[in-house]
Motif scaffolding. Structure first.
Motif, PDB file in Angstrom:
ATOM      1  N   ASP A 174      35.323  13.386  59.802  1.00 12.03           N
ATOM      2  CA  ASP A 174      36.039  14.157  58.791  1.00 12.03           C
ATOM      3  C   ASP A 174      35.078  14.549  57.670  1.00 12.03           C
ATOM      4  N   THR A 175      35.583  15.339  56.735  1.00  7.84           N
ATOM      5  CA  THR A 175      34.839  15.780  55.569  1.00  7.84           C
ATOM      6  C   THR A 175      35.440  15.146  54.328  1.00  7.84           C
ATOM      7  N   CYS A 176      34.594  14.671  53.412  1.00  3.79           N
ATOM      8  CA  CYS A 176      35.069  14.042  52.184  1.00  3.79           C
ATOM      9  C   CYS A 176      35.817  15.063  51.332  1.00  3.79           C
ATOM     10  N   PRO A 177      37.037  14.734  50.883  1.00  2.49           N
ATOM     11  CA  PRO A 177      37.793  15.675  50.060  1.00  2.49           C
ATOM     12  C   PRO A 177      37.247  15.789  48.635  1.00  2.49           C
ATOM     13  N   SER A 178      36.364  14.889  48.239  1.00  2.00           N
ATOM     14  CA  SER A 178      35.839  14.895  46.873  1.00  2.00           C
ATOM     15  C   SER A 178      34.507  15.633  46.775  1.00  2.00           C
ATOM     16  N   CYS A 179      33.495  15.158  47.522  1.00  3.21           N
ATOM     17  CA  CYS A 179      32.149  15.753  47.405  1.00  3.21           C
ATOM     18  C   CYS A 179      31.803  16.675  48.577  1.00  3.21           C
ATOM     19  N   LEU A 180      32.709  16.789  49.554  1.00  5.22           N
ATOM     20  CA  LEU A 180      32.562  17.673  50.709  1.00  5.22           C
ATOM     21  C   LEU A 180      31.438  17.281  51.671  1.00  5.22           C
ATOM     22  N   ALA A 181      31.020  16.011  51.642  1.00  4.80           N
ATOM     23  CA  ALA A 181      30.061  15.524  52.638  1.00  4.80           C
ATOM     24  C   ALA A 181      30.714  15.639  54.014  1.00  4.80           C
ATOM     25  N   ARG A 182      29.939  15.987  55.027  1.00 10.05           N
ATOM     26  CA  ARG A 182      30.501  16.245  56.352  1.00 10.05           C
ATOM     27  C   ARG A 182      30.148  15.151  57.345  1.00 10.05           C
ATOM     28  N   ASP A 183      30.900  15.168  58.450  1.00  7.00           N
ATOM     29  CA  ASP A 183      30.661  14.293  59.607  1.00  7.00           C
ATOM     30  C   ASP A 183      30.729  12.803  59.273  1.00  7.00           C
ATOM     31  N   ILE A 184      31.733  12.425  58.507  1.00 17.14           N
ATOM     32  CA  ILE A 184      31.922  11.018  58.151  1.00 17.14           C
ATOM     33  C   ILE A 184      32.787  10.365  59.217  1.00 17.14           C
ATOM     34  N   ALA A 185      32.265   9.308  59.797  1.00 19.91           N
ATOM     35  CA  ALA A 185      32.988   8.570  60.836  1.00 19.91           C
ATOM     36  C   ALA A 185      34.007   7.641  60.177  1.00 19.91           C
ATOM     37  N   PRO A 186      35.120   7.365  60.861  1.00 20.18           N
ATOM     38  CA  PRO A 186      36.118   6.461  60.279  1.00 20.18           C
ATOM     39  C   PRO A 186      35.573   5.046  60.141  1.00 20.18           C
ATOM     40  N   ALA A 187      35.931   4.394  59.048  1.00 14.37           N
ATOM     41  CA  ALA A 187      35.547   3.003  58.828  1.00 14.37           C
ATOM     42  C   ALA A 187      36.497   2.077  59.577  1.00 14.37           C
ATOM     43  N   GLU A 188      37.731   2.534  59.772  1.00 13.72           N
ATOM     44  CA  GLU A 188      38.733   1.730  60.473  1.00 13.72           C
ATOM     45  C   GLU A 188      39.757   2.663  61.098  1.00 13.72           C
ATOM     46  N   SER A 189      40.273   2.265  62.267  1.00 13.20           N
ATOM     47  CA  SER A 189      41.291   3.057  62.963  1.00 13.20           C
ATOM     48  C   SER A 189      42.378   2.135  63.495  1.00 13.20           C
ATOM     49  N   ARG A 190      43.602   2.622  63.418  1.00 13.22           N
ATOM     50  CA  ARG A 190      44.733   1.892  63.991  1.00 13.22           C
ATOM     51  C   ARG A 190      45.673   2.887  64.655  1.00 13.22           C
ATOM     52  N   THR A 191      46.272   2.446  65.750  1.00  7.46           N
ATOM     53  CA  THR A 191      47.246   3.272  66.441  1.00  7.46           C
ATOM     54  C   THR A 191      48.633   2.691  66.218  1.00  7.46           C
ATOM     55  N   ARG A 192      49.549   3.566  65.870  1.00 13.03           N
ATOM     56  CA  ARG A 192      50.945   3.176  65.668  1.00 13.03           C
ATOM     57  C   ARG A 192      51.810   4.137  66.466  1.00 13.03           C
ATOM     58  N   GLY A 193      52.240   3.674  67.619  1.00 14.45           N
ATOM     59  CA  GLY A 193      53.039   4.535  68.494  1.00 14.45           C
ATOM     60  C   GLY A 193      52.214   5.705  68.971  1.00 14.45           C
ATOM     61  N   ASP A 194      52.700   6.908  68.712  1.00 11.38           N
ATOM     62  CA  ASP A 194      52.008   8.132  69.116  1.00 11.38           C
ATOM     63  C   ASP A 194      51.093   8.664  68.030  1.00 11.38           C
ATOM     64  N   ARG A 195      50.803   7.843  67.021  1.00 11.73           N
ATOM     65  CA  ARG A 195      49.951   8.280  65.920  1.00 11.73           C
ATOM     66  C   ARG A 195      48.758   7.351  65.754  1.00 11.73           C
ATOM     67  N   THR A 196      47.681   7.921  65.282  1.00 12.90           N
ATOM     68  CA  THR A 196      46.518   7.115  64.925  1.00 12.90           C
ATOM     69  C   THR A 196      46.238   7.323  63.443  1.00 12.90           C
ATOM     70  N   VAL A 197      45.899   6.248  62.751  1.00 12.54           N
ATOM     71  CA  VAL A 197      45.575   6.298  61.330  1.00 12.54           C
ATOM     72  C   VAL A 197      44.103   5.925  61.189  1.00 12.54           C
ATOM     73  N   ASP A 198      43.316   6.857  60.654  1.00 10.37           N
ATOM     74  CA  ASP A 198      41.892   6.633  60.451  1.00 10.37           C
ATOM     75  C   ASP A 198      41.623   6.487  58.957  1.00 10.37           C
TER      76      ASP A 198
END
Length: 64
Positions: A3-27
């Motif tokens: 993803d891209t940082c919404p503050s400084c617009l740095a690009r290609d940031i990998a998620p620090a943590e991911s969880r799946t809840r049903g049919d959704r994933t939260v990164d």
């Protein structure tokens, strides 16, 4: 998924943590430049079967 940082617009940031809840994933992200944190929720049914399988496997490995 990277993803891209919404503050400084740095690009290609990998998620620090991911969880799946049903049919959704939260990164959870943290920008290495400005340290801003944010989360993104994605509906896996909107992605291909391949993406849903990868997200599920990634979460199962983190839980182990």
């Amino acid at each position: 998924m990277k993803d891209t940082c919404p503050s400084c617009l740095a690009r290609d940031i990998a998620p620090a943590e991911s969880r799946t809840r049903g049919d959704r994933t939260v990164d959870g992200y943290q920008c290495p430049n400005c340290r801003r944190t944010w989360t993104v929720t994605r509906d896996l049914t909107a992605y291909s079967e391949l993406h849903a399988r990868r997200a599920h496997n990634r979460t199962r490995k983190a839980a182990a």
